[in-house]
Design an enzyme around this catalytic site. Structure first.
Site, mmCIF file in Angstrom:
data_model
loop_
_atom_site.group_PDB
_atom_site.id
_atom_site.type_symbol
_atom_site.label_atom_id
_atom_site.label_comp_id
_atom_site.label_asym_id
_atom_site.label_seq_id
_atom_site.Cartn_x
_atom_site.Cartn_y
_atom_site.Cartn_z
ATOM 1 N N GLU A 34 0.824 -1.206 0.000
ATOM 2 C CA GLU A 34 0.000 0.000 0.000
ATOM 3 C C GLU A 34 0.858 1.256 0.000
ATOM 4 O OE1 GLU A 34 -2.633 2.045 -0.783
ATOM 5 O OE2 GLU A 34 -3.771 0.404 0.122
ATOM 6 N N ASP A 41 1.035 4.109 -2.938
ATOM 7 C CA ASP A 41 0.675 5.505 -2.695
ATOM 8 C C ASP A 41 1.804 6.460 -3.067
ATOM 9 O OD1 ASP A 41 -1.746 4.623 -1.782
ATOM 10 O OD2 ASP A 41 -1.289 4.860 0.339
ATOM 11 N N SER A 93 -7.646 2.496 -3.401
ATOM 12 C CA SER A 93 -6.375 3.042 -2.934
ATOM 13 C C SER A 93 -5.435 3.327 -4.096
ATOM 14 C CB SER A 93 -5.711 2.093 -1.935
ATOM 15 O OG SER A 93 -5.574 0.807 -2.483
ATOM 16 N N ASP A 101 -18.321 11.158 -17.752
ATOM 17 C CA ASP A 101 -19.420 10.518 -17.037
ATOM 18 C C ASP A 101 -19.344 9.009 -17.247
ATOM 19 O OD1 ASP A 101 -21.650 10.129 -15.531
ATOM 20 O OD2 ASP A 101 -23.059 11.016 -16.975
ATOM 21 N N GLY A 125 -24.869 11.297 -14.925
ATOM 22 C CA GLY A 125 -24.731 12.198 -13.791
ATOM 23 C C GLY A 125 -24.072 11.518 -12.610
ATOM 24 N N ASP A 155 -23.452 9.365 -9.351
ATOM 25 C CA ASP A 155 -23.994 8.123 -8.799
ATOM 26 C C ASP A 155 -23.086 7.639 -7.678
ATOM 27 O OD1 ASP A 155 -21.907 6.206 -10.001
ATOM 28 O OD2 ASP A 155 -22.709 7.143 -11.803
#
Length: 568
Positions: free
Chosen positions: A289, A293, A486, A528, A547, A549
């Site tokens: 992780e 990152d 992540s 979108d 749009g 959601d």
């Protein structure tokens, strides 16, 4: 400055003339032990606990108003951020609150230390025997079965009735937060695929292989992210690390040598440690992780100084260092312009009082011009990770309205929702005004589907998305791929960091708290995403559509359009 300093001074100099009444009232309680935890018996009476008290803040409504005032594009104060002292003044307790709580602690032979610039959090040490008496509690030892991690908690505690309006919470008492650990699969990559074929998207041509694997080049092509180096040294990008996750310089160098050959492979990051955090450098210490990152901030936000905050296990906040890390940033005179976090919790594990306290800390940072971004989670409608459930489980902090939550997509031309992309509606925080119209439109389309499984009046998340599947990373001296939101949060954070660099170079303010801007001026600056869903809880979950959601939010970014929306 004057208000904040005054309150902290009062805290340690004033005391009420008469002792606090022992007329006790239950302040917080749980009816049962949460799933996954097992009681092991009473805590040793001589065990010393590190407890904290959150005092009632003097003006949380004013803090919210100030945040929206500097974050809403139509406001005359847009981008006119507050100082540390100005932001802290909204969170500071009143003199009456500080005096009352201080008197109670003094009566019990305790000395507290302020933990925040505002003085709204106090820390003190107390033996279990005294804590049981003082709070009419029963502190016991609990194990989290899947990890064996031990904690001391109580299922209920009380405070004097006279302090009911002064104390938000005593922590950690009834909070049982499941540890934040990465569970997404990590896969070894034996070789790189061919990238000869190209596909045309809104941002331009994209290598066809990007439909299967994701590299910095794929993201640059897909979203139009520039490769030119940033120039503003004051614009920093913060990356938080928890759970003994440590990024490796050697893994970063391997990653850059393969996927960012246009910049020096010696490009790196700086480390700040907190609560005994560190960054040991050996392949055995590599954290997938943390590597992810750092590699997708250093490797995407070209030239932006990246600061990795390594939060150790020596924290007493008992929410994996989340409180301590935010208090650290609040104490900085110049916090990062953007902060990305790839960890989170199930909202049901976090008490309303702790959730509100953390959320208000994010608001304070927002008033100072810092963008807060969180990965939405990897369990679809079942929350942080896939789990059994009978109602949809929102995640925290993504349900906080004062930060930007990032979901995940997969594929190209078109992108579709990644099936793990956590999204839904908070059970703690109501729908904020900036997204009310978008949430209403989605709920109208949804109709009665899933009625009773989610809170239709809650804050909806995620806000935005980026790719989140098969990201190449350097890990343990080899190349692997990983999935998860992540992957998406550091990607979007890098885009914001590059925009901030351009804004500062042009003599403008950083973007700060994004959401009022995202849902208005910048709403058209996204692709979108209209297909895919986020299954969980024995359902297909929500479905991405036209749009906003609760699977992919407003969609995925178009850098050039975001530049325009930012006034560049």
């Amino acid at each position: 400055m004057i208000a904040a300093t005054f309150v902290v001074a009062v805290l340690f100099t004033l005391a009420l003339g008469s002792p606090v009444s022992r007329n006790m009232q239950v302040h917080e309680k749980r009816d049962s032990i949460p799933n996954g935890f097992v009681a092991r018996g009473a805590a040793p009476l001589d065990q010393v606990l590190k407890l904290r008290i959150a005092l009632k803040q003097s003006d949380p409504a004013g803090l919210e108003a100030a945040l929206y005032d500097v974050s809403t594009p139509s406001s005359p104060n847009y981008g006119k951020y507050l100082t540390r002292e100005e932001a802290a003044s909204y969170a500071a307790p009143t003199a009456e609150t500080a005096s009352a709580v201080n008197a109670w602690l003094t009566d019990n032979g305790l000395t507290a230390t302020p933990l925040t610039p505002a003085g709204d959090w106090l820390g003190f040490e107390i033996p279990v025997s005294k804590a049981n008496e003082m709070f009419e509690a029963d502190f016991s030892v609990f194990d989290y079965e899947s990890t064996g991690k031990t904690s001391i908690r109580t299922l209920s505690y009380s405070i004097p009735e006279s302090l009911k309006g002064h104390i938000d919470t005593v922590h950690p008492t009834t909070l049982f937060a499941r540890p934040t650990t990465r569970k997404a699969p990590i896969k070894y990559v034996p070789k790189k695929r061919s990238i000869a074929e190209r596909i045309v998207t809104r941002a331009g041509e994209v290598d066809a292989s990007c439909a299967n694997d994701t590299s910095p080049s794929c993201l640059q092509q897909l979203y139009g992210i520039p490769t030119t180096a940033a120039t503003q040294s004051s614009n920093t990008l913060g990356v938080t690390g928890y759970s003994s996750q440590w990024p490796q310089t050697q893994d970063l160098q391997l990653f850059l040598s393969k996927y960012r050959t246009d910049i020096p492979s010696s490009s790196t990051f700086t480390v700040t440690d907190l609560d005994g955090g560190s960054d040991p450098q050996s392949s055995d210490d590599a954290g997938d992780e943390a590597d992810l990152d750092v590699q997708y901030t250093v490797g995407l936000a070209t030239g932006v100084p990246v600061i990795f905050l390594s939060v150790g296990d020596d924290n007493s906040d008992n929410i994996d260092g989340f409180l301590d890390s935010m208090n650290y940033f609040l104490g900085e005179s110049d916090p990062p312009s953007a902060i990305t976090t790839s960890y989170g919790f199930w909202e049901e594990d976090v008490s309303d009082s702790i959730a509100n306290s953390l959320c208000n800390a994010y608001a304070q940072l927002g008033t100072r011009g810092t963008t807060i971004l969180f990965a939405s989670g990897d369990g679809g409608v079942s929350g942080a990770q896939s789990t059994s459930c009978t109602t949809f489980l929102p995640t925290f902090p993504s349900g906080c309205p004062y930060l930007t939550s990032v979901g995940a997509t997969t594929g190209i031309n078109p992108e579709t929702a990644a099936d793990f992309s956590a999204g839904g509606f908070s059970n703690i925080f109501p729908t904020p005004s900036y997204q009310a119209a978008d949430v209403s439109a989605f709920l109208t389309t949804l109709g009665s589907t899933y009625s009773g499984l989610y809170n239709a009046s809650g804050r909806g998340y995620p806000d935005v998305s980026t790719q989140g599947v098969n990201f190449f990373i350097g890990y343990e001296d080899a190349i692997y791929t990983v999935d998860g939101t992540s992957c998406a949060s550091p990607t979007f954070a890098s885009i914001i960091a590059l925009l901030n660099d351009e804004l500062l170079a042009a003599g403008k303010s950083t973007l700060g708290f994004l959401n009022p801007w995202l849902y208005s001026t910048a709403a058209s600056a996204f692709n979108d995403v209209t297909s895919g869903d986020n299954p969980g809880c024995n359902t297909n979950g929500f479905t991405a559509g036209t749009g906003w959601d609760p699977v992919t939010g407003l969609g995925t970014p178009v850098f050039s359009a975001l530049r325009t929306a930012a006034g560049l």
